[in-house]
Design a protein around this motif. Structure first.
Motif, PDB file in Angstrom:
ATOM      1  N   PRO A  65      12.251  31.487  21.757  1.00  0.00           N
ATOM      2  CA  PRO A  65      13.775  31.612  21.060  1.00  0.00           C
ATOM      3  C   PRO A  65      13.933  32.543  20.471  1.00  0.00           C
ATOM      4  O   PRO A  65      15.362  32.891  20.507  1.00  0.00           O
ATOM      5  CB  PRO A  65      13.969  30.044  19.116  1.00  0.00           C
ATOM      6  N   LEU A  66      12.976  33.773  19.694  1.00  0.00           N
ATOM      7  CA  LEU A  66      13.568  34.713  19.060  1.00  0.00           C
ATOM      8  C   LEU A  66      14.066  35.681  20.418  1.00  0.00           C
ATOM      9  O   LEU A  66      15.179  36.331  20.234  1.00  0.00           O
ATOM     10  CB  LEU A  66      12.603  35.364  18.271  1.00  0.00           C
ATOM     11  N   LEU A  85      17.859  34.482  21.772  1.00  0.00           N
ATOM     12  CA  LEU A  85      18.505  34.711  21.168  1.00  0.00           C
ATOM     13  C   LEU A  85      18.274  35.877  20.774  1.00  0.00           C
ATOM     14  O   LEU A  85      19.513  36.735  21.233  1.00  0.00           O
ATOM     15  CB  LEU A  85      18.402  34.387  19.417  1.00  0.00           C
ATOM     16  N   VAL A 102      15.838  40.371  17.319  1.00  0.00           N
ATOM     17  CA  VAL A 102      17.138  39.949  17.125  1.00  0.00           C
ATOM     18  C   VAL A 102      17.565  40.786  16.252  1.00  0.00           C
ATOM     19  O   VAL A 102      18.795  40.537  16.375  1.00  0.00           O
ATOM     20  CB  VAL A 102      16.796  38.962  16.827  1.00  0.00           C
ATOM     21  N   THR A 145      23.892  32.002  18.019  1.00  0.00           N
ATOM     22  CA  THR A 145      22.300  31.020  17.416  1.00  0.00           C
ATOM     23  C   THR A 145      21.998  29.524  18.007  1.00  0.00           C
ATOM     24  O   THR A 145      21.337  29.669  18.796  1.00  0.00           O
ATOM     25  CB  THR A 145      22.130  31.397  15.942  1.00  0.00           C
ATOM     26  N   ASP A 184      23.389  28.744  21.137  1.00  0.00           N
ATOM     27  CA  ASP A 184      23.196  28.502  21.727  1.00  0.00           C
ATOM     28  C   ASP A 184      21.868  28.693  21.914  1.00  0.00           C
ATOM     29  O   ASP A 184      21.563  28.418  23.718  1.00  0.00           O
ATOM     30  CB  ASP A 184      24.185  30.075  22.590  1.00  0.00           C
ATOM     31  N   GLY A 222      18.835  28.582  20.635  1.00  0.00           N
ATOM     32  CA  GLY A 222      18.470  27.551  20.288  1.00  0.00           C
ATOM     33  C   GLY A 222      18.466  26.065  21.520  1.00  0.00           C
ATOM     34  O   GLY A 222      17.416  25.798  21.601  1.00  0.00           O
TER      35      GLY A 222
END
Lengths: 165, 429
Positions: free
Chosen positions: B64-65, B68, B249, B272, B274, B276
Motif C-alpha cells: 500500500p505504501l 500511495l 510517501v 490515500t 485511492d 488503499g
C-alpha cells in the motif's frame, strides 16, 4: 437505504485512510527514532503496523467491489448475447456471495477461537482477535457492496428497460 | 480417497470456469480452493485462516505504501516534468516521442511498482501527445502498454515484493537485480521505437538549449530523486525495503505540498483512499491466492508437479525454457500475483535442485509476467492504454506484437546470462 450505504462507505473510507496514514507515520517515526536517539523507540511498532495493514486490506476489498475494481477476465462474457450475459452475471454474483459468506462464517469461528483462547501477538502481546475480525467485517461488507452493484446494474437496470419497452 | 491428481484437476477446472465467467480472480481462486477443501474433508476453518495469514506478512506491508507513493508523486505532477525533460534531451531523432515514452517508462518505473498504474499516469499525457504529432493512435497505445510493463522490473516492484515473500529471498536483492534487466527491456523497446519512427518519418523537435534543459532538469529533479532515495536508503543501510516505501510517501507529500505546490492538504485524503483501494485489489488476490497455494501444497499437488518436471528432464536449460513458455502462456490469462502463488511452490524446489540462483529465477519469472501485462487477450496494461486512447483493444494488438518479440529477445538474454541480474546484488554484499 442508500443513505445508510453511503454513510457506511464514508466510514469505511475514513477508517481505511486513517489506517494508511497511521502506517506512514509509525513507519517514519520508527526510522527517525532509530537514527536519532530521542529516548523513544518505535521498533516494536511493527505489530501495530501489521494490524493497520490487515484492516487497510480488508476494508479496501468491499470498497473496491463497489467500484468494480477487482481484477477479472471479461473477454468471454463480453462476447455473450445479452440474455446469456445476464445469466453469467448472476452465476458470478451467486458464486461470489457463497464464497464470501463461507469465508465470513469460518472467519467468525476463527475469531471466536482467538478470543476464547486469549491468543496474543508475540512481541507486544496484543490480543489476536482484533486482527482476525477484519476478515469477517470484510466478507459481510463485500456481500453488501456486491448486492448494491447488482441492484443498480442487474436488477434495477432491467426494470428500467422493461418500462422503456 | 480422492487422489491428488483428481483434486488438482477439479481445482484447476473450477478455477478456469469461474475465471471465464468473469468471476473476480480472487474469488475464483478462493472458491475453487474451497471446493477442493470440501472434497478432501479438510477443516474449512483453513479458508479463513489461510486467507488471513497470507495477508498478515510484514514484507507485504510496503505494497500500500509504494502504491500511495506512486499516486502522490504522479498527482504532484512528476510525470509531465519527466516527459518535458526527456523530450528536450532526446531531441531530433527518429521516433523521438516514442523514445521519450520508453525512457520515461523506465524512469517512472523507479517510482512506481505497478504496470497499469504507470500506463495510466504516463499514457494520459503521452498518448494524446503522440497522436498530435501524427503517430498512429494504436501504435501510441501499444507502446505505452509495453513500456508501462517495465514498472514491475525496475525497483520498486510489487511483483518483486510478492516473489521475495513467497520464495523467501531478500526483497532488497530483488530490487537491485531488477535494475539492469529493466534497462535492457527499455533498450530493446527503444530500438524498435526508433525503427518504427524512422519507417514512418516521425522526427522529434530540435534539442532544447542547455539553459532549457537545465531549467527542466531542476524542475524534474525532485521526481528523479525518488528512485535514488529508495535505493540509496536501502543500500546505505538507513532503512529496509519495507520502510523505504513509507519514506517516499513522506517525500512525495513534501514535494507535492511545498515544492511543486500541486497538492493541497485536502487532496491527501482522497489520494490515500485511492491508494488503499488499489492496494486492496492486489492484496485480495494475494489473500485468496495464498489459500489456493495452500491447497496445492497441502495436497501434494505442487510436489507431484515439481517431481514430474524433474522426471521429464534434469537439464537446466530445458527447465528454464519450460518455465518461460508456461509463464508466457499463463501471463496471457492471469495476473502476475496469482501466477506467482500458483507456480512458485512448483518451480522453486526444481530451480533449487538444479542450482539456479533464486534471485535470478525471480527476475526471469517477473520479466515473463511483465510481458504478460501487455500480451493479448488479457494484458491489463492493454486495457488501460486502450481506454486512454479510446480505441478498441483488438486494434492495438498488431502494434504490440513487435514489442512482445523485442521483450522475448530481452527475456532470452536475461535467462541465459545470470550475471546481468546478479552482478549488482553481489556487488552490494
Amino acid at each position: 437505504m442508500r443513505k445508510v450505504l453511503n454513510a457506511l462507505r464514508y466510514l469505511e473510507e475514513g477508517l481505511m485512510a486513517l489506517a494508511v496514514l497511521c502506517v506512514v507515520l509509525i513507519n517514519f517515526a520508527s526510522i527517525v527514532t532509530r537514527e536519532i536517539d530521542i529516548g523513544i523507540q518505535f521498533g516494536q511498532a511493527q505489530e501495530v503496523m501489521l494490524l493497520m495493514f490487515v484492516w487497510i486490506t480488508f476494508l479496501g476489498i468491499p470498497l473496491a467491489a463497489r467500484k468494480k475494481s477487482h481484477l477479472g477476465l471479461s473477454i468471454l462474457t463480453d462476447a455473450l448475447p445479452p440474455k446469456a450475459k445476464k445469466a453469467a452475471a448472476h452465476v458470478k454474483l451467486a458464486v461470489s456471495i457463497w464464497f464470501l459468506i463461507t469465508l465470513g462464517w469460518f472467519g467468525l469461528l476463527m475469531v471466536m477461537k482467538e478470543y476464547q483462547s486469549l491468543q496474543k501477538t508475540p512481541s507486544l502481546g496484543l490480543p489476536l482477535w482484533p486482527f482476525g475480525s477484519a476478515i469477517v467485517v470484510s466478507a459481510v461488507l463485500t456481500v453488501i457492496r456486491l448486492l448494491e452493484v447488482a441492484y443498480d446494474e442487474l436488477w434495477h437496470k432491467q426494470s428500467g428497460e422493461v418500462t422503456q419497452q | 480417497m480422492i487422489t491428488a491428481g483428481t483434486i488438482a484437476l477439479i481445482l484447476f477446472i473450477t478455477f478456469f470456469v469461474l475465471l471465464f465467467l468473469d468471476v473476480p480472480i480472487a474469488i475464483g481462486l478462493g472458491a475453487s480452493a474451497l471446493i477442493a477443501l470440501l472434497l478432501t474433508g479438510k477443516p474449512l476453518l483453513m479458508t479463513a485462516m489461510m486467507m488471513y495469514a497470507s495477508v498478515e506478512k510484514f514484507g507485504l506491508l510496503s505494497i500500500p505504501l509504494f502504491v500511495l507513493a506512486g499516486i502522490i508523486l504522479e498527482r504532484g505532477g512528476i510525470s509531465d516534468r519527466l516527459i518535458r525533460l526527456s523530450s528536450l534531451v532526446i531531441g531530433p531523432v527518429w521516433g523521438s516521442l516514442a523514445l521519450v515514452t520508453v525512457v520515461v517508462g523506465v524512469i517512472f518505473a523507479g517510482i512506481s511498482g505497478s504496470g497499469p498504474a504507470d500506463v495510466a499516469a504516463l499514457g494520459a499525457i503521452l498518448i494524446p501527445a503522440m497522436v498530435k504529432r501524427g503517430y498512429n493512435k494504436n501504435f501510441a497505445a501499444g507502446i505505452m502498454a509495453s513500456a508501462g510493463s517495465i514498472a514491475i522490473i525496475v525497483p520498486p516492484s510489487i511483483a518483486f515484493i510478492v516473489y521475495g515473500v513467497l520464495a523467501e529471498v531478500s526483497i532488497g536483492d530483488m530490487f537491485l537485480a531488477g535494475i539492469v534487466p529493466g534497462l535492457l527491456l527499455g533498450i530493446v523497446m527503444g530500438v524498435y521505437a526508433y525503427m518504427y519512427g524512422k519507417k514512418h518519418g516521425h522526427m522529434g523537435d530540435p534539442r532544447g538549449s542547455a539553459k532549457e534543459i537545465w531549467v527542466a532538469f531542476k524542475d524534474a529533479i525532485w521526481g528523479l530523486m525518488a528512485p535514488g532515495i529508495i535505493l540509496g536508503g536501502i543500500y546505505g543501510g538507513i532503512f529496509t525495503p519495507e520502510e523505504a516505501a513509507g519514506v517516499v510517501v513522506v517525500y512525495g507529500v513534501i514535494v507535492g505540498l511545498f515544492i511543486y505546490k500541486t497538492i493541497k492538504v485536502k487532496d491527501i485524503w482522497n489520494i490515500t483512499v485511492d491508494a488503499g483501494i488499489s492496494s486492496a485489489v492486489v492484496m485480495f488476490v494475494v489473500s485468496a491466492a495464498g489459500l489456493f497455494s495452500f491447497v496445492i501444497m497441502s495436497q501434494g499437488i505442487a510436489m507431484k508437479a515439481s517431481q514430474a518436471l524433474i522426471a521429464f528432464s534434469t537439464n537446466k536449460w530445458f527447465f528454464l525454457l519450460a518455465v518461460n513458455i508456461i509463464l508466457l502462456i499463463a501471463g496471457c490469462f492471469l495476473d502476475a500475483i496469482s501466477i506467482f502463488y500458483i507456480t512458485v511452490p512448483i518451480f522453486i524446489p526444481v530451480a533449487r535442485a538444479m542450482g539456479i540462483d533464486l534471485v535470478h529465477f525471480g527476475i526471469i519469472m517477473s520479466v515473463n509476467l511483465a510481458i504478460g501485462l501487455f500480451t493479448p487477450p488479457v494484458g491489463v496494461n492493454l486495457y488501460v492504454a486502450a481506454n486512454l486512447a479510446k480505441v478498441p483493444l483488438k486494434d492495438i494488438i498488431r502494434y504490440v506484437v513487435p514489442f512482445i518479440i523485442a521483450s522475448v529477445v530481452a527475456l532470452i538474454i536475461i535467462s541465459v546470462w545470470p550475471a546481468l541480474s546478479l552482478t549488482l546484488p553481489h556487488l552490494a554484499h
